[in-house]
Design a protein around this motif. Sequence first.
Motif, PDB file in Angstrom:
ATOM      1  N   SER A  21       0.748  -1.374  -0.047  1.00 38.73           N
ATOM      2  CA  SER A  21       0.130   0.000  -0.037  1.00 38.73           C
ATOM      3  C   SER A  21       0.865   1.149  -0.139  1.00 38.73           C
ATOM      4  O   SER A  21       0.261   2.298  -0.352  1.00 38.73           O
ATOM      5  CB  SER A  21      -0.722   0.097   1.409  1.00 38.73           C
ATOM      6  OG  SER A  21      -0.128   0.283   2.340  1.00 38.73           O
ATOM      7  N   GLU A  22       1.930   1.284   0.401  1.00 33.17           N
ATOM      8  CA  GLU A  22       2.894   2.344   0.716  1.00 33.17           C
ATOM      9  C   GLU A  22       2.527   3.310   1.590  1.00 33.17           C
ATOM     10  O   GLU A  22       2.500   4.312   1.438  1.00 33.17           O
ATOM     11  CB  GLU A  22       3.462   2.859  -0.844  1.00 33.17           C
ATOM     12  CG  GLU A  22       4.226   1.960  -1.411  1.00 33.17           C
ATOM     13  CD  GLU A  22       4.935   2.518  -2.650  1.00 33.17           C
ATOM     14  OE1 GLU A  22       4.513   3.631  -3.372  1.00 33.17           O
ATOM     15  OE2 GLU A  22       5.980   1.926  -3.158  1.00 33.17           O
ATOM     16  N   PHE A  23       1.509   3.008   2.552  1.00 37.16           N
ATOM     17  CA  PHE A  23       0.872   3.682   3.273  1.00 37.16           C
ATOM     18  C   PHE A  23       1.036   3.294   4.870  1.00 37.16           C
ATOM     19  O   PHE A  23       0.767   2.220   5.416  1.00 37.16           O
ATOM     20  CB  PHE A  23      -0.811   3.583   3.318  1.00 37.16           C
ATOM     21  CG  PHE A  23      -1.488   4.666   3.953  1.00 37.16           C
ATOM     22  CD1 PHE A  23      -1.268   5.900   3.771  1.00 37.16           C
ATOM     23  CD2 PHE A  23      -2.368   3.914   5.002  1.00 37.16           C
ATOM     24  CE1 PHE A  23      -2.074   6.803   4.678  1.00 37.16           C
ATOM     25  CE2 PHE A  23      -3.239   4.972   5.567  1.00 37.16           C
ATOM     26  CZ  PHE A  23      -3.220   6.311   5.433  1.00 37.16           C
ATOM     27  N   ARG A  24       2.105   3.995   5.372  1.00 36.25           N
ATOM     28  CA  ARG A  24       2.571   3.305   6.728  1.00 36.25           C
ATOM     29  C   ARG A  24       1.718   4.240   7.932  1.00 36.25           C
ATOM     30  O   ARG A  24       1.669   5.440   7.971  1.00 36.25           O
ATOM     31  CB  ARG A  24       4.153   3.962   6.920  1.00 36.25           C
ATOM     32  CG  ARG A  24       5.018   3.412   5.869  1.00 36.25           C
ATOM     33  CD  ARG A  24       6.448   3.409   6.109  1.00 36.25           C
ATOM     34  NE  ARG A  24       6.947   4.782   6.217  1.00 36.25           N
ATOM     35  CZ  ARG A  24       7.884   5.403   6.536  1.00 36.25           C
ATOM     36  NH1 ARG A  24       8.842   4.592   7.187  1.00 36.25           N
ATOM     37  NH2 ARG A  24       8.167   6.702   6.432  1.00 36.25           N
ATOM     38  N   ALA A  79      -0.668   8.201  10.587  1.00 40.75           N
ATOM     39  CA  ALA A  79      -0.232   7.822   9.379  1.00 40.75           C
ATOM     40  C   ALA A  79       0.358   8.860   8.377  1.00 40.75           C
ATOM     41  O   ALA A  79       0.266   9.805   8.607  1.00 40.75           O
ATOM     42  CB  ALA A  79      -1.475   7.304   8.495  1.00 40.75           C
ATOM     43  N   GLU A  80       1.519   8.293   7.657  1.00 40.52           N
ATOM     44  CA  GLU A  80       2.224   9.186   7.032  1.00 40.52           C
ATOM     45  C   GLU A  80       1.057   9.718   5.792  1.00 40.52           C
ATOM     46  O   GLU A  80       0.274   9.201   5.208  1.00 40.52           O
ATOM     47  CB  GLU A  80       3.503   8.677   6.197  1.00 40.52           C
ATOM     48  CG  GLU A  80       2.981   7.207   5.227  1.00 40.52           C
ATOM     49  CD  GLU A  80       4.318   6.881   4.818  1.00 40.52           C
ATOM     50  OE1 GLU A  80       5.329   7.185   5.082  1.00 40.52           O
ATOM     51  OE2 GLU A  80       4.209   5.774   4.147  1.00 40.52           O
ATOM     52  N   ARG A  81       1.501  10.965   5.341  1.00 34.43           N
ATOM     53  CA  ARG A  81       0.676  11.432   4.160  1.00 34.43           C
ATOM     54  C   ARG A  81      -0.749  11.774   4.345  1.00 34.43           C
ATOM     55  O   ARG A  81      -1.160  12.447   3.490  1.00 34.43           O
ATOM     56  CB  ARG A  81       0.750  10.711   2.864  1.00 34.43           C
ATOM     57  CG  ARG A  81       2.238  10.360   2.377  1.00 34.43           C
ATOM     58  CD  ARG A  81       2.390  10.054   0.876  1.00 34.43           C
ATOM     59  NE  ARG A  81       1.192   8.791   0.668  1.00 34.43           N
ATOM     60  CZ  ARG A  81       1.580   7.646   0.680  1.00 34.43           C
ATOM     61  NH1 ARG A  81       3.082   7.440   1.168  1.00 34.43           N
ATOM     62  NH2 ARG A  81       0.838   6.662   0.509  1.00 34.43           N
ATOM     63  N   ARG A  82      -1.136  11.558   5.259  1.00 29.24           N
ATOM     64  CA  ARG A  82      -2.599  11.666   5.605  1.00 29.24           C
ATOM     65  C   ARG A  82      -3.012  12.046   7.242  1.00 29.24           C
ATOM     66  O   ARG A  82      -2.666  11.155   7.994  1.00 29.24           O
ATOM     67  CB  ARG A  82      -3.814  10.628   5.206  1.00 29.24           C
ATOM     68  CG  ARG A  82      -4.510  11.028   4.290  1.00 29.24           C
ATOM     69  CD  ARG A  82      -5.584  10.051   3.845  1.00 29.24           C
ATOM     70  NE  ARG A  82      -6.477   9.560   4.818  1.00 29.24           N
ATOM     71  CZ  ARG A  82      -7.661   8.676   4.730  1.00 29.24           C
ATOM     72  NH1 ARG A  82      -7.505   7.659   3.684  1.00 29.24           N
ATOM     73  NH2 ARG A  82      -8.511   8.572   5.503  1.00 29.24           N
ATOM     74  N   VAL A  85      -6.327   9.376  10.182  1.00 36.32           N
ATOM     75  CA  VAL A  85      -6.813   8.235   9.814  1.00 36.32           C
ATOM     76  C   VAL A  85      -7.842   7.575  10.906  1.00 36.32           C
ATOM     77  O   VAL A  85      -7.206   7.579  12.039  1.00 36.32           O
ATOM     78  CB  VAL A  85      -5.663   7.509   9.333  1.00 36.32           C
ATOM     79  CG1 VAL A  85      -6.002   5.882   9.306  1.00 36.32           C
ATOM     80  CG2 VAL A  85      -5.045   8.165   8.134  1.00 36.32           C
TER      81      VAL A  85
END
Length: 133
Positions: A21-24, A79-82, A85
């Motif tokens: 997902s590349e969503f850590r 979460a990174e980038r968001r 969450v």
Amino acid sequence: MERELFEAARKAMQHAHAPYSEFRVGAALRTVSGKIFAGCNVENASYPEGWCAETSAIAAMVTALPKAERRIKEVAVFAERRASVTPCGGCRQRLAEFGTPQTLIHLCDEDGPVSVLTLGELLPQAFGMKGVG
Ligand code: THU
């Protein structure tokens, strides 16, 4: 929420195994007795079979503490980038296993918590086994 909980979630996020997902994601929980446990999401090649950061944090708590102490007071999710969450449906039910409707869920961005919800708001009318059987 104390900075310590957010920092634990942020640090855990850096350990995420999320090449699909590349969503850590990182999560940290504090028990009623004041102990902090953190976890990250862990994926694998059979992508839907991975698990969430919240689940990892719960597993760390269950592994370390005797039954009577497994009570969650608050959780931070990062979460990174968001920003903000929210825990997925399955994790809400897992959190409910060890929390109460008053358990606080802090949603964070890179600077810290941005909003807070209760588990009761996230999982109204939760299924429970109390009173069954
Ligand atoms: N994920 C979490 O770890 N926690 C959440 O609250 C939402 C989603 C993970 C699962 C998966 O590894 C990735 O984020 C993308 O869905």
